[in-house]
Write a protein that holds these residues in place. Sequence first.
Motif, short mmCIF file in Angstrom:
data_model
loop_
_atom_site.label_atom_id
_atom_site.label_comp_id
_atom_site.label_asym_id
_atom_site.label_seq_id
_atom_site.Cartn_x
_atom_site.Cartn_y
_atom_site.Cartn_z
N SER A 1 0.85 -1.12 0.12
CA SER A 1 -0.03 -0.26 0.06
C SER A 1 0.82 1.20 0.02
O SER A 1 0.57 2.31 -0.74
N ASN A 2 2.04 1.29 0.85
CA ASN A 2 2.83 2.29 0.82
C ASN A 2 3.53 2.57 -0.68
O ASN A 2 3.70 3.60 -1.09
N LEU A 3 3.96 1.44 -1.11
CA LEU A 3 4.78 1.49 -2.45
C LEU A 3 3.70 2.13 -3.62
O LEU A 3 4.19 2.81 -4.32
N ALA A 4 2.60 1.56 -3.66
CA ALA A 4 1.49 2.11 -4.43
C ALA A 4 1.49 3.54 -4.44
O ALA A 4 1.20 4.15 -5.46
N THR A 5 1.29 4.16 -3.39
CA THR A 5 1.29 5.35 -3.02
C THR A 5 2.29 6.19 -3.68
O THR A 5 2.14 7.44 -4.51
N LEU A 6 3.55 5.78 -3.43
CA LEU A 6 4.68 6.19 -4.06
C LEU A 6 4.93 6.22 -5.46
O LEU A 6 5.35 7.29 -6.16
N LEU A 7 4.58 5.09 -6.08
CA LEU A 7 4.50 4.81 -7.51
C LEU A 7 3.45 5.71 -8.13
O LEU A 7 3.64 6.27 -9.36
N LYS A 8 2.23 5.83 -7.65
CA LYS A 8 1.38 6.73 -8.00
C LYS A 8 1.68 8.19 -8.21
O LYS A 8 1.31 9.04 -9.12
N SER A 9 2.81 8.58 -7.50
CA SER A 9 3.19 9.87 -7.68
C SER A 9 4.51 10.13 -8.60
O SER A 9 4.72 11.28 -8.68
N GLY A 10 4.78 8.98 -9.11
CA GLY A 10 5.53 9.19 -10.27
C GLY A 10 6.93 8.93 -9.82
O GLY A 10 7.82 8.72 -10.70
N LEU A 11 7.21 8.50 -8.72
CA LEU A 11 8.68 8.18 -8.15
C LEU A 11 9.38 6.94 -8.76
O LEU A 11 8.51 5.76 -8.97
N SER A 12 10.55 6.70 -9.11
CA SER A 12 11.06 5.60 -9.58
C SER A 12 11.65 4.97 -8.50
O SER A 12 11.43 5.28 -7.29
N VAL A 13 12.18 3.50 -8.60
CA VAL A 13 12.56 2.70 -7.69
C VAL A 13 13.71 3.43 -6.80
O VAL A 13 13.78 3.22 -5.64
N ARG A 14 14.51 3.99 -7.57
CA ARG A 14 15.80 4.85 -6.90
C ARG A 14 15.22 5.83 -6.00
O ARG A 14 15.64 5.71 -4.81
N GLU A 15 14.15 6.45 -6.45
CA GLU A 15 13.66 7.54 -5.47
C GLU A 15 12.99 7.10 -4.30
O GLU A 15 12.93 7.57 -3.40
N ILE A 16 12.22 5.90 -4.64
CA ILE A 16 11.40 4.99 -3.37
C ILE A 16 12.45 4.76 -2.41
O ILE A 16 12.22 4.95 -1.17
N SER A 17 13.58 4.18 -2.77
CA SER A 17 14.46 3.72 -1.74
C SER A 17 15.24 4.85 -0.90
O SER A 17 15.41 4.65 0.27
N ILE A 18 15.29 6.07 -1.58
CA ILE A 18 15.76 7.16 -0.86
C ILE A 18 14.87 7.72 0.04
O ILE A 18 15.27 7.90 1.27
N THR A 19 13.59 7.70 -0.43
CA THR A 19 12.48 8.15 0.39
C THR A 19 12.26 7.63 1.83
O THR A 19 11.95 7.97 2.67
#
Length: 353
Positions: free
Chosen positions: A224-242
């Motif tokens: 659910s958290n990854l879905a929210t981050l992906l819907k905002s347009g973040l890449s996998v690299r940006e997700i890992s930093i976040t």
Amino acid sequence: MNLKKRSTEKWLPNKWPKSSNLVKKWSIDQQAEFFALLANLLTIGFSLTAALDFIVQTNKRMRPQVNLIVTRLKSGNGFSESVRSLINIGAYHQLLISEKHGRLKDVLKELAKFDRLKIKQIKKIKSMMVYPLFLCLILFVLMIMIRLFVFPQIQELMPNIHQSTSLTRNFRLIKYFLIGIVLLTGISFVYWFTQSPIRKVQLLIKLPLIGKLFQNYVAYYLASNLATLLKSGLSVREISITLAEFDKGSLIYSLGAKLDAALTNGQSLTDVVDETQFVPDEIIKFLNSGDPITEMANAMTAYSSLMFEEMMLTTNKIIGFIQPSMFIVIGITIVGTYFQLLTPIYNGVKGMY
């Protein structure tokens, strides 16, 4: 490095807000009520500040906490930071992500739904435990009565029965067993609090009965958290930093830090899964699929819904197992009590012949 700094400066709080001593943290039912009410007000067109003011005016039970939230918002804090000390840490992380990426209303609805189902399951467990626990209480009182009144009468009638046998020996074993349980519990607590968040989850998913339930919850929480981050347009690299910028004592921070380190060192996401043991393979497949971010977000959302349903099914199975298990324990205890009562009588009668 610049991306990490920019991501942190944009939306992460510098420190935890200090909670007033006069304002208590919400219980799970109050938390669910607040999330549901706020989500409904946002849906019908209220702004966040107007919705909070409406709650202050119409809900006396929530007024102290919501007044505190309004005060923190006026001081320049974000909504998730303002409500942080009043809710559980998992809900805070989801609100923090959703607030940054514009899905606050949807996440509030999901949190309210999850909390209400959790309350429903807890109530169901409590209702199923009332009768077995009442029987256990009666049985305990019966054993004490036998110990204090019945056995002295038996000894007066049959002096050749030795008090040190039978029930006395069993009570001594029960005492040693309880002491062992207390010591084991203390050692387990000390060990638990010295482990990292990832290690704690690895231990929990291996527990009998509830391990599967916790594994489903972790899968739902991550998806659910990854879905929210992906819907905002973040890449996998940006997700890992976040993720690596969350509270250091949280699971999501530990996973983010591990994912960030793996990508920096050229490792694959599969290596992270193998090390953690509880991140579902499906999540990694979605992230490695090469599909557009929008499609990955939709797949992650669908998977989080699936894990939520699995979590509810697992909970129902556990609830169905509780009552029969309690009755088995009660039955064994009753049989043991009868043996404690009849064995010395049998030995005394046998000694007469």
